[in-house]
Design a protein around this motif. Structure first.
Motif, PDB file in Angstrom:
ATOM      1  N   HIS A 714       0.822  -1.212   0.000  1.00 12.19           N
ATOM      2  CA  HIS A 714       0.000   0.000   0.000  1.00 12.19           C
ATOM      3  C   HIS A 714       0.858   1.266   0.000  1.00 12.19           C
ATOM      4  O   HIS A 714       0.518   2.245  -0.673  1.00 12.19           O
ATOM      5  CB  HIS A 714      -0.947  -0.007   1.197  1.00 12.19           C
ATOM      6  N   ALA A 715       1.979   1.241   0.743  1.00 15.71           N
ATOM      7  CA  ALA A 715       2.872   2.408   0.760  1.00 15.71           C
ATOM      8  C   ALA A 715       3.461   2.637  -0.630  1.00 15.71           C
ATOM      9  O   ALA A 715       3.588   3.792  -1.079  1.00 15.71           O
ATOM     10  CB  ALA A 715       3.984   2.207   1.782  1.00 15.71           C
ATOM     11  N   GLY A 716       3.816   1.554  -1.315  1.00 17.24           N
ATOM     12  CA  GLY A 716       4.388   1.673  -2.653  1.00 17.24           C
ATOM     13  C   GLY A 716       3.416   2.272  -3.651  1.00 17.24           C
ATOM     14  O   GLY A 716       3.783   3.124  -4.473  1.00 17.24           O
ATOM     15  N   ILE A 717       2.158   1.845  -3.598  1.00 16.22           N
ATOM     16  CA  ILE A 717       1.154   2.388  -4.514  1.00 16.22           C
ATOM     17  C   ILE A 717       0.876   3.857  -4.169  1.00 16.22           C
ATOM     18  O   ILE A 717       0.755   4.698  -5.070  1.00 16.22           O
ATOM     19  CB  ILE A 717      -0.135   1.551  -4.489  1.00 16.22           C
ATOM     20  N   ALA A 718       0.806   4.160  -2.873  1.00 10.45           N
ATOM     21  CA  ALA A 718       0.605   5.556  -2.466  1.00 10.45           C
ATOM     22  C   ALA A 718       1.758   6.417  -2.981  1.00 10.45           C
ATOM     23  O   ALA A 718       1.549   7.547  -3.462  1.00 10.45           O
ATOM     24  CB  ALA A 718       0.507   5.652  -0.944  1.00 10.45           C
ATOM     25  N   PHE A 719       2.979   5.885  -2.904  1.00  8.90           N
ATOM     26  CA  PHE A 719       4.162   6.607  -3.388  1.00  8.90           C
ATOM     27  C   PHE A 719       4.044   6.864  -4.891  1.00  8.90           C
ATOM     28  O   PHE A 719       4.326   7.960  -5.376  1.00  8.90           O
ATOM     29  CB  PHE A 719       5.415   5.778  -3.085  1.00  8.90           C
ATOM     30  N   GLN A 720       3.630   5.857  -5.642  1.00 11.76           N
ATOM     31  CA  GLN A 720       3.516   5.992  -7.089  1.00 11.76           C
ATOM     32  C   GLN A 720       2.424   6.979  -7.472  1.00 11.76           C
ATOM     33  O   GLN A 720       2.587   7.765  -8.411  1.00 11.76           O
ATOM     34  CB  GLN A 720       3.230   4.636  -7.728  1.00 11.76           C
ATOM     35  N   ILE A 721       1.309   6.956  -6.737  1.00  5.55           N
ATOM     36  CA  ILE A 721       0.239   7.922  -7.020  1.00  5.55           C
ATOM     37  C   ILE A 721       0.747   9.341  -6.777  1.00  5.55           C
ATOM     38  O   ILE A 721       0.488  10.252  -7.578  1.00  5.55           O
ATOM     39  CB  ILE A 721      -1.010   7.644  -6.163  1.00  5.55           C
ATOM     40  N   LYS A 722       1.476   9.523  -5.669  1.00  2.00           N
ATOM     41  CA  LYS A 722       2.037  10.855  -5.389  1.00  2.00           C
ATOM     42  C   LYS A 722       3.004  11.258  -6.484  1.00  2.00           C
ATOM     43  O   LYS A 722       3.018  12.431  -6.900  1.00  2.00           O
ATOM     44  CB  LYS A 722       2.738  10.845  -4.031  1.00  2.00           C
ATOM     45  N   ASP A 723       3.809  10.326  -6.991  1.00  2.00           N
ATOM     46  CA  ASP A 723       4.702  10.624  -8.110  1.00  2.00           C
ATOM     47  C   ASP A 723       3.912  11.106  -9.325  1.00  2.00           C
ATOM     48  O   ASP A 723       4.295  12.060 -10.005  1.00  2.00           O
ATOM     49  CB  ASP A 723       5.514   9.381  -8.484  1.00  2.00           C
ATOM     50  N   ASP A 724       2.804  10.417  -9.616  1.00  2.00           N
ATOM     51  CA  ASP A 724       1.960  10.805 -10.752  1.00  2.00           C
ATOM     52  C   ASP A 724       1.382  12.204 -10.548  1.00  2.00           C
ATOM     53  O   ASP A 724       1.311  13.007 -11.494  1.00  2.00           O
ATOM     54  CB  ASP A 724       0.817   9.802 -10.935  1.00  2.00           C
ATOM     55  N   LEU A 725       0.976  12.508  -9.319  1.00  2.00           N
ATOM     56  CA  LEU A 725       0.423  13.828  -9.019  1.00  2.00           C
ATOM     57  C   LEU A 725       1.498  14.908  -9.162  1.00  2.00           C
ATOM     58  O   LEU A 725       1.245  15.982  -9.708  1.00  2.00           O
ATOM     59  CB  LEU A 725      -0.162  13.849  -7.604  1.00  2.00           C
TER      60      LEU A 725
END
Length: 796
Positions: A714-725
């Motif tokens: 979950h932390a990894g996906i949250a990190f990737q979403i923040k990268d996309d943002l």
């Protein structure tokens, strides 16, 4: 400085004079009661009655103390103790009743109010009993970001919650030195909650869920916009951060806004506070425009009038000088009657609630009670700051000015007046107000100590020795006068202070460990090195010297050293290997055949400085170097190291699969499930490796590793979403890499699939799931909690 229409100024002054006359009339009636001491026999009777009902002198009371009372400051233990002793119902009932009276201006004698209070008490009790049923370690608390977001989800106001959490973070980061950031956040949270409460009570039960969501969303935003005035107007002007000239310029700006209904341009502003004032001006202007846009035409006039009365009464109070020995009683009390009542009237105006004469009347008479209680609690801090309040002024001039009203006597007069003249001798109101007053004195005594408390009472209560004896008797005996809002207040303040302290420790740990890792990463050259290999090592060191966050090896160090007690020197090869693998993946990711990036870690990418072939060889070299470092973990047994290398090799294999998925996805529209999987392979697996590798070395149990893997997912996906943002909304200078490359490369991202709002909701959902998973990890997870906060709040 700011030009205003004379007619508008005249209207504002007239409005204030009318409010002042009303306050003067109220003060005169209180003055008569103080002089005549008519409150003494009335309240003595009330207190005796309260004592008879609430303080039991029986064997049953003695034997019921089977469990020692928990400290009211210890949130969960205290709730459990109240439930165990059967006191939770009464505790919540008086607490919610008090909030309905203070914040919502309700009459406690009303059947509708009693029904509503009972409903809230039942619901709150159910929540508290379940949330404190067992010691759950790092449980997701109602007041945590994850807890608040879960509540927001139930009401469908996630977007407003995300918005306000970002705003609170920004405000906190802009609180200047000399002001209390935790206090500013607490005030903002309290005001937002107050506005939301008003809106909820205005809705009624017949409202549709869609309309309820819409109104709550608006209330959260309005609450923030109104609450912003406290840190950035009231507190800022009180903090003496601005020069005298700046204070006048700033106050003129606020006054002009309230009189004209429009925010003037900031104009020239010189000095050290220029950037701060520019930010505040921009934020307050947006807040003001939002509130104004949501005012109904019929409430607009009263909104501006109340705001002006509030601001001007604060200004009248603010300019008072404690060295001036000539203020009259009216000078001291009329402004606080005005500001204490108008501040609550504004809340109803903010949400455009219809006029309610009963609310207006009760709120007007009630305000000074709260203000006098607050000023009593803060009198020594106010005296230290040189602030003029009824208590500080009386402390300084009571022996020189026999005409001065004793504010402590006025306080009890106000209480008597409220109980019998405003709330018509209602029994419930009497119980709640007296309980609150006794609680305030007990808390003051506990905080100041008995000696200091007795000195204060000798000064303020000596004029009525018999009545003082009644009060002190009840303060000494009463043991069941705590209130839930005080418990929450203490909890929030403690949490905010702990959060800030933990965050500082988190950042210090990152900086310290990051420096250690940076110092260890350099790959040395040997004397007999070949020309080709020398070029590869130079290229590798070039990539490693970039301004990397080093999150992965830092996570490993914290879990390994702080979590599992491994020797920091023993795991240095593991830390290096993780950064070598990560840097290799970035080199490959930046290649023209993949993302074709030109900037990485604030510098030109490796293939643009050397060549594509050198970059490819360097990535392969670093991958092999990582394995060599892992094989150098000579302070662990060979079987454990072999297990670690096998795990590491599998992770590298899967990360390559993730990158292959990424390349294959270009130009294609992925499903959310596919994007989640790809993000986990690209980012989550590296997080997982950072946590699992030290766990392998420490022989952690499988159930713990499972929880760590779930957290990493979950932390990894949250990190990737923040990268996309950040790729869409970020600052390239802060990011250290080109923004907008996902759209340019036609990549599927969380934004392209979900939109910006949907992506933010998904990020916070994964944040919550990761935070909730930490409850399953049997170690101190404070660092991981703040790592999650960093992931979703970072700007690079």
């Amino acid at each position: 400085m700011y030009s205003m229409n004379e007619e508008l100024v005249k209207n504002a002054d007239t409005c204030y004079r009318l409010a002042e006359q009303k306050a003067a009339h109220y003060f005169k009636s209180l003055y008569v009661q103080v002089v005549e001491k008519s409150y003494v026999p009335t309240l003595t009777k009330d207190i005796k009655s309260w004592e008879h009902k609430h303080i039991h002198h029986s064997l049953l009371s003695f034997f019921s103390r089977g469990k020692e009372k928990a400290n009211p400051r210890e949130y969960h233990n205290y709730i459990r103790w109240l439930d165990y002793t059967g006191k939770l119902d009464n505790y919540l009932d008086r607490s919610i009743s008090y909030i309905f009276m203070r914040d919502l201006g309700k009459d406690l004698n009303s059947t509708d109010t009693q029904t509503r209070v009972r409903s809230i008490v039942d619901s709150l009790k159910n929540h508290l009993v379940h949330s404190t049923a067992a010691d759950r370690g790092n449980e997701t608390e109602m007041m945590s970001m994850a807890g608040l977001y879960r509540i927001a989800q139930k009401e469908g106001v996630e977007s407003a919650m995300i918005w306000v959490m970002n705003k609170l973070k920004t405000v906190s980061s802009n609180i200047p030195e000399g002001m209390d950031a935790e206090q500013a956040q607490r005030k903002l949270i309290k005001i937002i909650a107050g506005v939301v409460m008003q809106e909820v009570e205005e809705m009624g039960d017949g409202i549709s869920s869609k309309e309820r969501t819409k109104k709550l969303d608006k209330a959260i935003r309005l609450g923030y916009c109104y609450g912003l005035t406290y840190p950035f107007i009231d507190d800022l002007l009180d903090a003496k951060i601005l020069s005298a000239a700046e204070e006048k310029q700033y106050a003129d700006l606020i006054r002009t806004t309230l009189i004209t209904g429009s925010v003037p341009e900031l104009g020239e502003w010189t000095g050290k506070t220029k950037e701060l004032i520019r930010y505040i001006h921009s934020e307050l202007r947006d807040a003001f425009e939002y509130i104004k846009a949501h005012q109904r035409p019929e409430t607009m006039k009263s909104f501006f009038e109340q705001c002006y009365v509030f601001f001007h009464s604060q200004e009248v109070d603010r300019v008072k000088d404690l060295s001036n020995a000539h203020y009259s009683n009216e000078d001291l009390y009329i402004p606080i009657i005005l500001k204490s009542s108008s501040s609550r009237l504004i809340v109803r105006s903010v949400i455009s609630a219809p006029r309610d004469e009963g609310f207006d009347n009760r709120t007007f008479f009630y305000g000074i009670y709260n203000q006098l209680a607050d000023d009593f609690a803060d009198m020594f801090d106010d005296m230290k700051d040189g602030a003029v309040t009824p208590y500080t002024y009386y402390m300084k001039y009571h022996d020189k000015r026999p005409d001065l009203i004793n504010p402590f006597e006025l306080y009890w007069t106000v209480i008597s007046n409220l109980i019998h003249n405003v709330y018509n001798s209602d029994t419930k109101t009497c119980e709640v107000i007296l309980g609150r007053a006794i609680n305030g004195l007990k808390r003051f005594k506990e905080r100041m100590g008995t000696k200091k408390y007795n000195e204060v009472m000798k000064l303020f209560a000596s004029g009525n020795p018999k009545f003082n004896k009644v009060i002190q008797n009840i303060v000494r005996k009463a043991d069941d006068v705590d209130f839930f809002d005080k418990l929450l207040r203490d909890r929030i303040i403690t949490n905010l202070k702990n959060e800030r302290k933990e965050q500082e420790e988190f950042l210090n740990t990152i900086e310290t460990v990051r420096n250690q890792i940076n110092n260890a990463l350099h790959i040395p050259k040997t004397d007999n090195i070949s020309l080709g290999k020398e070029r590869i090592i130079d290229a590798a060191n070039y990539s490693l010297e970039g301004d990397g966050k080093r999150l992965r090896p830092i996570m490993t160090w914290v879990m390994g050293v702080n979590g599992y007690g491994l020797e920091s020197s023993a795991i240095v090869p593991l830390l290096k290997s993780l950064e070598y693998m990560h840097t290799a993946s970035l080199i490959f990711d930046d290649l023209p055949s993949q993302d074709n990036a030109s900037i990485r870690r604030g510098r030109p990418t490796l293939h643009t400085i050397y060549s594509v072939s050198v970059a490819e060889l360097t990535g392969l070299f670093l991958t092999q170097r990582a394995t060599w470092e892992q094989a150098s973990l000579d302070q662990f047994d060979s079987k454990t190291v072999l297990n670690l290398i096998q795990y590491s090799s599998k992770m590298t294999e899967d990360i390559c699969k993730g990158q292959a998925m990424d390349l294959d996805s270009k130009g294609k529209q992925l499903t959310l499930e596919q994007l989640n999987m790809m993000s986990f392979y690209k980012t989550g697996l590296a997080f997982e490796a950072s946590l699992i590798m030290p766990a392998i070395l420490a022989h952690a149990k499988e159930v713990e590793m499972k929880a760590l893997k779930k957290f990493a997912y979950h932390a990894g996906i949250a990190f990737q979403i923040k990268d996309d943002l950040l790729d869409v909304e970020g600052d390239q200078a802060l990011l250290g890499k080109t923004i907008g490359k996902d759209a340019k490369n036609n990549n599927s991202t969380f934004i392209s699939i979900l939109g910006s709002v949907g992506a933010k909701k998904a990020m916070w959902e994964h944040y919550c799931l990761a935070m909730e998973t930490l409850q399953e990890v049997p170690r101190n997870t404070t660092f991981l909690k703040h790592l999650l906060n960093y992931i979703v709040n970072r700007d690079h």
